[in-house]
Design an enzyme around this catalytic site. Structure first.
Site, PDB file in Angstrom:
ATOM      1  N   ASP A  81      -4.553 -12.095  26.445  1.00 55.42           N
ATOM      2  CA  ASP A  81      -4.247 -11.539  27.763  1.00 55.42           C
ATOM      3  C   ASP A  81      -3.022 -12.264  28.329  1.00 55.42           C
ATOM      4  O   ASP A  81      -2.907 -13.484  28.208  1.00 55.42           O
ATOM      5  CB  ASP A  81      -5.452 -11.720  28.691  1.00 55.42           C
ATOM      6  CG  ASP A  81      -5.338 -10.886  29.967  1.00 55.42           C
ATOM      7  OD1 ASP A  81      -6.151  -9.978  30.151  1.00 55.42           O
ATOM      8  OD2 ASP A  81      -4.425 -11.151  30.781  1.00 55.42           O
ATOM      9  N   ASN A 108     -14.378  -3.678  32.282  1.00 59.33           N
ATOM     10  CA  ASN A 108     -14.171  -3.119  33.614  1.00 59.33           C
ATOM     11  C   ASN A 108     -13.971  -1.616  33.528  1.00 59.33           C
ATOM     12  O   ASN A 108     -13.236  -1.139  32.665  1.00 59.33           O
ATOM     13  CB  ASN A 108     -12.929  -3.746  34.253  1.00 59.33           C
ATOM     14  CG  ASN A 108     -13.082  -5.238  34.465  1.00 59.33           C
ATOM     15  OD1 ASN A 108     -14.178  -5.724  34.692  1.00 59.33           O
ATOM     16  ND2 ASN A 108     -11.974  -5.961  34.379  1.00 59.33           N
ATOM     17  N   GLY A 119     -12.564  -2.895  38.549  1.00 53.10           N
ATOM     18  CA  GLY A 119     -11.341  -3.682  38.467  1.00 53.10           C
ATOM     19  C   GLY A 119     -10.504  -3.361  37.237  1.00 53.10           C
ATOM     20  O   GLY A 119      -9.703  -4.182  36.791  1.00 53.10           O
ATOM     21  N   GLN A 120     -10.660  -2.138  36.713  1.00 48.45           N
ATOM     22  CA  GLN A 120      -9.883  -1.762  35.527  1.00 48.45           C
ATOM     23  C   GLN A 120      -8.412  -1.582  35.895  1.00 48.45           C
ATOM     24  O   GLN A 120      -8.087  -0.874  36.842  1.00 48.45           O
ATOM     25  CB  GLN A 120     -10.437  -0.459  34.936  1.00 48.45           C
ATOM     26  CG  GLN A 120      -9.783  -0.067  33.604  1.00 48.45           C
ATOM     27  CD  GLN A 120     -10.415   1.160  32.960  1.00 48.45           C
ATOM     28  OE1 GLN A 120     -11.300   1.800  33.536  1.00 48.45           O
ATOM     29  NE2 GLN A 120      -9.962   1.495  31.761  1.00 48.45           N
ATOM     30  N   SER A 121      -7.526  -2.238  35.150  1.00 45.45           N
ATOM     31  CA  SER A 121      -6.092  -2.167  35.475  1.00 45.45           C
ATOM     32  C   SER A 121      -5.288  -1.400  34.430  1.00 45.45           C
ATOM     33  O   SER A 121      -4.267  -0.811  34.752  1.00 45.45           O
ATOM     34  CB  SER A 121      -5.517  -3.580  35.636  1.00 45.45           C
ATOM     35  OG  SER A 121      -5.814  -4.359  34.501  1.00 45.45           O
ATOM     36  N   HIS A 145     -10.955  -1.713  27.175  1.00 44.22           N
ATOM     37  CA  HIS A 145     -10.736  -3.030  26.575  1.00 44.22           C
ATOM     38  C   HIS A 145     -11.875  -3.968  26.948  1.00 44.22           C
ATOM     39  O   HIS A 145     -12.406  -3.907  28.050  1.00 44.22           O
ATOM     40  CB  HIS A 145      -9.376  -3.623  26.969  1.00 44.22           C
ATOM     41  CG  HIS A 145      -9.063  -3.599  28.441  1.00 44.22           C
ATOM     42  ND1 HIS A 145      -8.765  -2.441  29.139  1.00 44.22           N
ATOM     43  CD2 HIS A 145      -8.980  -4.597  29.344  1.00 44.22           C
ATOM     44  CE1 HIS A 145      -8.513  -2.736  30.407  1.00 44.22           C
ATOM     45  NE2 HIS A 145      -8.645  -4.032  30.563  1.00 44.22           N
ATOM     46  N   HIS A 176     -12.806  -7.809  27.583  1.00 42.48           N
ATOM     47  CA  HIS A 176     -12.288  -9.142  27.855  1.00 42.48           C
ATOM     48  C   HIS A 176     -13.213 -10.164  27.204  1.00 42.48           C
ATOM     49  O   HIS A 176     -14.434 -10.115  27.409  1.00 42.48           O
ATOM     50  CB  HIS A 176     -12.273  -9.437  29.359  1.00 42.48           C
ATOM     51  CG  HIS A 176     -11.298  -8.637  30.154  1.00 42.48           C
ATOM     52  ND1 HIS A 176     -10.026  -9.079  30.449  1.00 42.48           N
ATOM     53  CD2 HIS A 176     -11.397  -7.403  30.716  1.00 42.48           C
ATOM     54  CE1 HIS A 176      -9.397  -8.162  31.187  1.00 42.48           C
ATOM     55  NE2 HIS A 176     -10.208  -7.141  31.358  1.00 42.48           N
TER      56      HIS A 176
END
Lengths: 115, 115
Positions: B30, B88, B94-96, B101, B103
């Protein structure tokens, strides 16, 4: 495992608020919720930690737990708002019950970092 | 998807520090780490959010991502200390980046609640 609280919940020997079940996974409400919706999804078959999840059987079992979590999230009204899935492993991960479980948290905005 | 940054990382079109790869999943560091070890594991095939993960194909893909995360965690020295896996979904989660994916966070004690 007779002395595992999550095995006993899966077997129906300990009461829990079950919110979903497949052949290989069970979903029930967390007793110490950290969000308006906080559900645990466990494989029916005992897996102690994710350290033991590097096998084909465990991969399938955890994949089924994640899928059940996705289905339960939808039924709980967490689409399209969103949610967070969390799997804690051992001490640094904050694992408190040593039977693999997926936390499903939603109903509020989750902060970053995730703990 | 040509405009998805994670599809482009999986294809090798955008540089990333790849730390693991299987036929169907890629692991890389990340860029904004929240722990001493912070790695993302993605399915090679595009899945936008976990909302789309209620299919057999997605169940297998996410299961493979989790398994690769478990393997990478071991190589990163997170056994027996432990780690946290987080997925997320959408805004509350809080998915960006809108390519599913996982974490993998470790190397420190993770707090509770998870965000």
């Amino acid at each position: 495992m007779a002395d595992c609280i999550f095995c006993r919940i899966a077997a129906g020997d300990i009461p829990a608020t079950i919110v979903g079940r497949t052949e290989d996974a069970v979903a029930f409400r967390d007793l110490n919720p950290q969000a308006p919706v906080h559900i645990l999804v466990i494989p029916t078959r005992h897996i102690t930690t994710m350290f033991d999840a590097d096998t084909d059987l465990a991969e399938v079992a955890v994949g089924q737990c994640i899928r059940l979590a996705v289905q339960v999230a939808k039924r709980e009204g967490l689409e399209p708002g969103g949610y967070r899935l969390v799997i804690n492993t051992a001490k640094d991960g904050g694992q408190s019950v040593f039977h693999v479980h997926v936390h499903l948290l939603g109903g509020r905005a989750m902060a970053w970092p995730p703990g």
